[in-house]
Design a protein around this motif. Sequence first.
Motif, mmCIF file in Angstrom:
data_model
loop_
_atom_site.group_PDB
_atom_site.id
_atom_site.type_symbol
_atom_site.label_atom_id
_atom_site.label_comp_id
_atom_site.label_asym_id
_atom_site.label_seq_id
_atom_site.Cartn_x
_atom_site.Cartn_y
_atom_site.Cartn_z
ATOM 1 N N LEU A 1 0.732 -1.234 0.091
ATOM 2 C CA LEU A 1 0.134 0.155 0.142
ATOM 3 C C LEU A 1 0.884 1.293 -0.144
ATOM 4 O O LEU A 1 1.895 1.268 0.592
ATOM 5 C CB LEU A 1 -0.777 0.040 1.409
ATOM 6 C CG LEU A 1 -1.995 -1.026 1.300
ATOM 7 C CD1 LEU A 1 -2.576 -0.818 2.679
ATOM 8 C CD2 LEU A 1 -3.102 -1.009 0.271
ATOM 9 N N ARG B 1 -4.051 7.089 6.147
ATOM 10 C CA ARG B 1 -3.803 5.909 6.534
ATOM 11 C C ARG B 1 -2.873 5.912 7.715
ATOM 12 O O ARG B 1 -2.955 4.965 8.689
ATOM 13 C CB ARG B 1 -3.360 4.855 5.560
ATOM 14 C CG ARG B 1 -4.267 4.731 4.312
ATOM 15 C CD ARG B 1 -3.510 4.111 3.165
ATOM 16 N NE ARG B 1 -4.455 3.799 2.051
ATOM 17 C CZ ARG B 1 -4.339 3.330 0.809
ATOM 18 N NH1 ARG B 1 -2.859 3.388 0.603
ATOM 19 N NH2 ARG B 1 -5.250 3.364 0.004
ATOM 20 N N ASN C 1 -10.725 3.902 4.227
ATOM 21 C CA ASN C 1 -9.086 3.318 4.611
ATOM 22 C C ASN C 1 -9.335 2.293 5.681
ATOM 23 O O ASN C 1 -8.382 1.180 5.544
ATOM 24 C CB ASN C 1 -8.345 4.643 5.231
ATOM 25 C CG ASN C 1 -7.946 5.309 4.159
ATOM 26 O OD1 ASN C 1 -6.919 4.763 3.356
ATOM 27 N ND2 ASN C 1 -8.437 6.559 3.580
ATOM 28 N N VAL D 1 -9.409 -0.812 3.460
ATOM 29 C CA VAL D 1 -8.297 -1.147 2.740
ATOM 30 C C VAL D 1 -7.201 -1.684 3.818
ATOM 31 O O VAL D 1 -6.539 -2.847 3.325
ATOM 32 C CB VAL D 1 -7.703 0.189 2.215
ATOM 33 C CG1 VAL D 1 -6.221 -0.097 1.629
ATOM 34 C CG2 VAL D 1 -8.586 0.659 1.095
ATOM 35 N N ASP E 1 -8.016 -5.513 4.679
ATOM 36 C CA ASP E 1 -7.907 -6.257 3.749
ATOM 37 C C ASP E 1 -6.190 -6.387 3.586
ATOM 38 O O ASP E 1 -6.243 -7.622 3.041
ATOM 39 C CB ASP E 1 -8.429 -5.582 2.368
ATOM 40 C CG ASP E 1 -10.024 -5.897 2.306
ATOM 41 O OD1 ASP E 1 -10.569 -6.250 3.306
ATOM 42 O OD2 ASP E 1 -10.458 -5.052 1.512
#
Length: 146
Positions: free
Chosen positions: A19, A25, A63, A66, A69
């Motif tokens: 990422l 984040r 986020n 994301v 995951d």
Amino acid sequence: MAKTKEKEVYRSRLKAVGLRHTLPRERILAYLDRKNVHPTPEELYQGLKKKGYSIGLSTVYLNLQVLRDAGLLWEFKDQQGHTRYDGFTKKHHHLFCTSCGRIEDVMEDELPEFDAEKVARAVESRTGWFVGDPRVELRGLCPDCQ
């Protein structure tokens, strides 16, 4: 942890899972990267706003998905069915207070008689399931509710 070093830690963690680094984040990871922090997305959003961060609720939701995951966060449901997030990555389990809803971490090494891996292997041999990440939820009453 110094701010520059902290930023590098989060940059490295994001890069390690493929990422790219973004400020939302980094801030979400920093907020969740503490023991006994298990907010809902809305609680996380409010907590970041209180810290003075300008972030949208939809950005928080996006986020969180994301990061979940990518394996950087753990998502679970509390007793009321609310989705909560945990960024504390040391091996641990959760205590849930069935009265007030408090959630507390219990470190695996604080439970010397309990071996989650051994339990997982026993479950696998009896059921044929593969247990990839054995975790335990302990429900009861916290000291304040007893």
